[in-house]
Design a protein around this motif. Structure first.
Motif, PDB file in Angstrom:
ATOM      1  N   GLY A   1       3.461 -27.015 -28.725  1.00 39.08           N
ATOM      2  CA  GLY A   1       4.061 -26.338 -27.592  1.00 39.08           C
ATOM      3  C   GLY A   1       3.050 -25.648 -26.702  1.00 39.08           C
ATOM      4  N   ALA A   2       3.598 -25.018 -25.695  1.00 35.65           N
ATOM      5  CA  ALA A   2       2.793 -24.264 -24.739  1.00 35.65           C
ATOM      6  C   ALA A   2       3.567 -23.005 -24.377  1.00 35.65           C
ATOM      7  CB  ALA A   2       2.531 -25.096 -23.490  1.00 35.65           C
ATOM      8  N   ASN A   3       2.819 -21.989 -23.955  1.00 36.19           N
ATOM      9  CA  ASN A   3       3.476 -20.761 -23.530  1.00 36.19           C
ATOM     10  C   ASN A   3       2.728 -20.144 -22.359  1.00 36.19           C
ATOM     11  OD1 ASN A   3       1.281 -19.468 -24.817  1.00 36.19           O
ATOM     12  ND2 ASN A   3       2.404 -19.458 -26.722  1.00 36.19           N
ATOM     13  N   TYR A   4       3.429 -19.266 -21.653  1.00 39.81           N
ATOM     14  CA  TYR A   4       2.880 -18.596 -20.488  1.00 39.81           C
ATOM     15  C   TYR A   4       3.341 -17.146 -20.516  1.00 39.81           C
ATOM     16  CZ  TYR A   4       1.503 -17.719 -15.691  1.00 39.81           C
ATOM     17  OH  TYR A   4       0.906 -17.215 -14.574  1.00 39.81           O
ATOM     18  N   TYR A   5       2.404 -16.222 -20.333  1.00 39.39           N
ATOM     19  CA  TYR A   5       2.701 -14.792 -20.392  1.00 39.39           C
ATOM     20  C   TYR A   5       2.609 -14.173 -19.004  1.00 39.39           C
ATOM     21  CZ  TYR A   5       2.465  -9.902 -21.813  1.00 39.39           C
ATOM     22  OH  TYR A   5       2.703  -8.567 -21.962  1.00 39.39           O
ATOM     23  N   LEU A   6       3.659 -13.445 -18.603  1.00 36.20           N
ATOM     24  CA  LEU A   6       3.672 -12.711 -17.340  1.00 36.20           C
ATOM     25  C   LEU A   6       3.425 -11.239 -17.648  1.00 36.20           C
ATOM     26  CD1 LEU A   6       6.907 -14.350 -15.934  1.00 36.20           C
ATOM     27  CD2 LEU A   6       4.596 -14.732 -15.090  1.00 36.20           C
ATOM     28  N   PRO A   7       2.192 -10.751 -17.510  1.00 35.29           N
ATOM     29  CA  PRO A   7       1.888  -9.379 -17.925  1.00 35.29           C
ATOM     30  C   PRO A   7       2.618  -8.312 -17.118  1.00 35.29           C
ATOM     31  CG  PRO A   7      -0.028 -10.393 -16.888  1.00 35.29           C
ATOM     32  CD  PRO A   7       1.007 -11.449 -17.016  1.00 35.29           C
ATOM     33  N   GLN A   8       2.871  -8.546 -15.819  1.00 32.99           N
ATOM     34  CA  GLN A   8       3.565  -7.534 -15.023  1.00 32.99           C
ATOM     35  C   GLN A   8       5.006  -7.338 -15.476  1.00 32.99           C
ATOM     36  OE1 GLN A   8       2.358 -10.407 -13.984  1.00 32.99           O
ATOM     37  NE2 GLN A   8       3.721 -11.430 -12.544  1.00 32.99           N
ATOM     38  N   LYS A   9       5.644  -8.354 -16.031  1.00 34.19           N
ATOM     39  CA  LYS A   9       7.019  -8.252 -16.534  1.00 34.19           C
ATOM     40  C   LYS A   9       7.080  -8.146 -18.058  1.00 34.19           C
ATOM     41  CE  LYS A   9       8.927  -9.040 -12.505  1.00 34.19           C
ATOM     42  NZ  LYS A   9       9.645  -8.045 -11.778  1.00 34.19           N
ATOM     43  N   LYS A  10       5.928  -8.335 -18.729  1.00 28.68           N
ATOM     44  CA  LYS A  10       5.849  -8.346 -20.191  1.00 28.68           C
ATOM     45  C   LYS A  10       6.816  -9.375 -20.784  1.00 28.68           C
ATOM     46  CE  LYS A  10       4.084  -3.731 -20.781  1.00 28.68           C
ATOM     47  NZ  LYS A  10       4.185  -2.470 -21.461  1.00 28.68           N
TER      48      LYS A  10
ATOM     49  N   ALA B   1      -1.983 -18.375 -20.301  1.00 29.85           N
ATOM     50  CA  ALA B   1      -1.359 -19.587 -20.839  1.00 29.85           C
ATOM     51  C   ALA B   1      -2.080 -20.061 -22.092  1.00 29.85           C
ATOM     52  CB  ALA B   1      -1.368 -20.696 -19.790  1.00 29.85           C
ATOM     53  N   GLY B   2      -1.328 -20.665 -22.982  1.00 30.88           N
ATOM     54  CA  GLY B   2      -1.903 -21.182 -24.217  1.00 30.88           C
ATOM     55  C   GLY B   2      -1.127 -22.385 -24.726  1.00 30.88           C
ATOM     56  N   ILE B   3      -1.773 -23.143 -25.606  1.00 32.79           N
ATOM     57  CA  ILE B   3      -1.126 -24.264 -26.277  1.00 32.79           C
ATOM     58  C   ILE B   3      -1.282 -24.049 -27.773  1.00 32.79           C
ATOM     59  CG2 ILE B   3      -1.385 -25.932 -24.400  1.00 32.79           C
ATOM     60  CD1 ILE B   3      -3.859 -27.025 -25.832  1.00 32.79           C
ATOM     61  N   TYR B   4      -0.364 -24.609 -28.550  1.00 35.42           N
ATOM     62  CA  TYR B   4      -0.417 -24.399 -29.984  1.00 35.42           C
ATOM     63  C   TYR B   4       0.161 -25.591 -30.734  1.00 35.42           C
ATOM     64  CZ  TYR B   4       4.481 -23.090 -29.428  1.00 35.42           C
ATOM     65  OH  TYR B   4       5.817 -23.091 -29.122  1.00 35.42           O
ATOM     66  N   GLY B   5      -0.167 -25.641 -32.000  1.00 41.27           N
ATOM     67  CA  GLY B   5       0.362 -26.664 -32.883  1.00 41.27           C
ATOM     68  C   GLY B   5       0.483 -26.110 -34.292  1.00 41.27           C
ATOM     69  N   GLN B   6       1.391 -26.682 -35.034  1.00 40.04           N
ATOM     70  CA  GLN B   6       1.609 -26.279 -36.425  1.00 40.04           C
ATOM     71  C   GLN B   6       2.074 -27.506 -37.185  1.00 40.04           C
ATOM     72  OE1 GLN B   6       4.574 -23.207 -36.897  1.00 40.04           O
ATOM     73  NE2 GLN B   6       4.274 -23.076 -39.088  1.00 40.04           N
ATOM     74  N   ILE B   7       1.564 -27.677 -38.385  1.00 40.09           N
ATOM     75  CA  ILE B   7       2.015 -28.757 -39.251  1.00 40.09           C
ATOM     76  C   ILE B   7       2.042 -28.232 -40.680  1.00 40.09           C
ATOM     77  CG2 ILE B   7      -0.291 -29.753 -39.562  1.00 40.09           C
ATOM     78  CD1 ILE B   7       1.207 -32.537 -39.562  1.00 40.09           C
TER      79      ILE B   7
END
Length: 169
Positions: free
Chosen positions: A51-60, A19-25
């Motif tokens: 925003g935030a994102n989540y990666y499922l490595p088994q399903k890519k 999981a990660g969070i990010y920002g851009q301006i």
């Protein structure tokens, strides 16, 4: 690109291995070269996204959710699901809009890695294609609503998220 000029800052923080969070301006303006002049208009447009994102490595699969202020000053929420293959990624998105008659938008996008896939790092100079070729299908009858500028021709939704070597394989 998109006749935009300005400055942009992107930040990404990996919270967990998945999981990660990010920002851009960014602050941009519209520009176009005309014969012997370069014309600038509306410089000072501020666009942002968090925003935030989540990666499922088994399903890519990467799930991404963000809220953004776009080029037309509309604020919207966007959700994405991106599936990674060896040299390609395919994604679908749903987006809210502040536009009368079109309160929701959706579509798909894909990014194709261009050959050569492997590079010889021992050479002092390398001439090659861009890393990715990205295309997004947008189903809407208006030009700029819900649009964010790109900072690179090969930018895709997953740019700067996690480790590219782990996601791309």
């Amino acid at each position: 690109n998109m006749f935009r000029t300005g400055a942009d800052v992107k930040l990404f923080k990996q919270v967990t291995p998945k999981a990660g969070i990010y920002g851009q301006i960014g602050i941009t303006g519209w520009s176009v070269p005309m014969f012997q002049k370069w014309l600038f208009y509306d410089f000072g447009q501020i666009s942002w996204r968090i925003g935030a994102n989540y990666y499922l490595p088994q399903k890519k699969v990467l799930a991404n959710l963000n809220i953004s202020r776009y080029l037309e000053n509309d604020i919207a929420v966007r959700g994405e699901l991106i599936r990674y293959f060896r040299n390609t990624s395919v994604g679908f998105y749903v987006q809210s809009l502040q536009y009368e008659g079109y309160l929701i938008n959706g579509g798909f996008f894909f990014s194709v890695k261009l050959p050569p896939y492997k590079h010889n790092r021992k050479k002092w100079m390398r001439i090659t294609t861009g890393d990715n070729f990205s295309v997004e299908y947008i189903a809407r009858p208006y030009p700029q609503r819900g649009r964010f500028y790109f900072t690179s021709p090969d930018e895709s939704s997953s740019l700067n998220f996690f480790n590219k070597l782990l996601i791309g394989n």
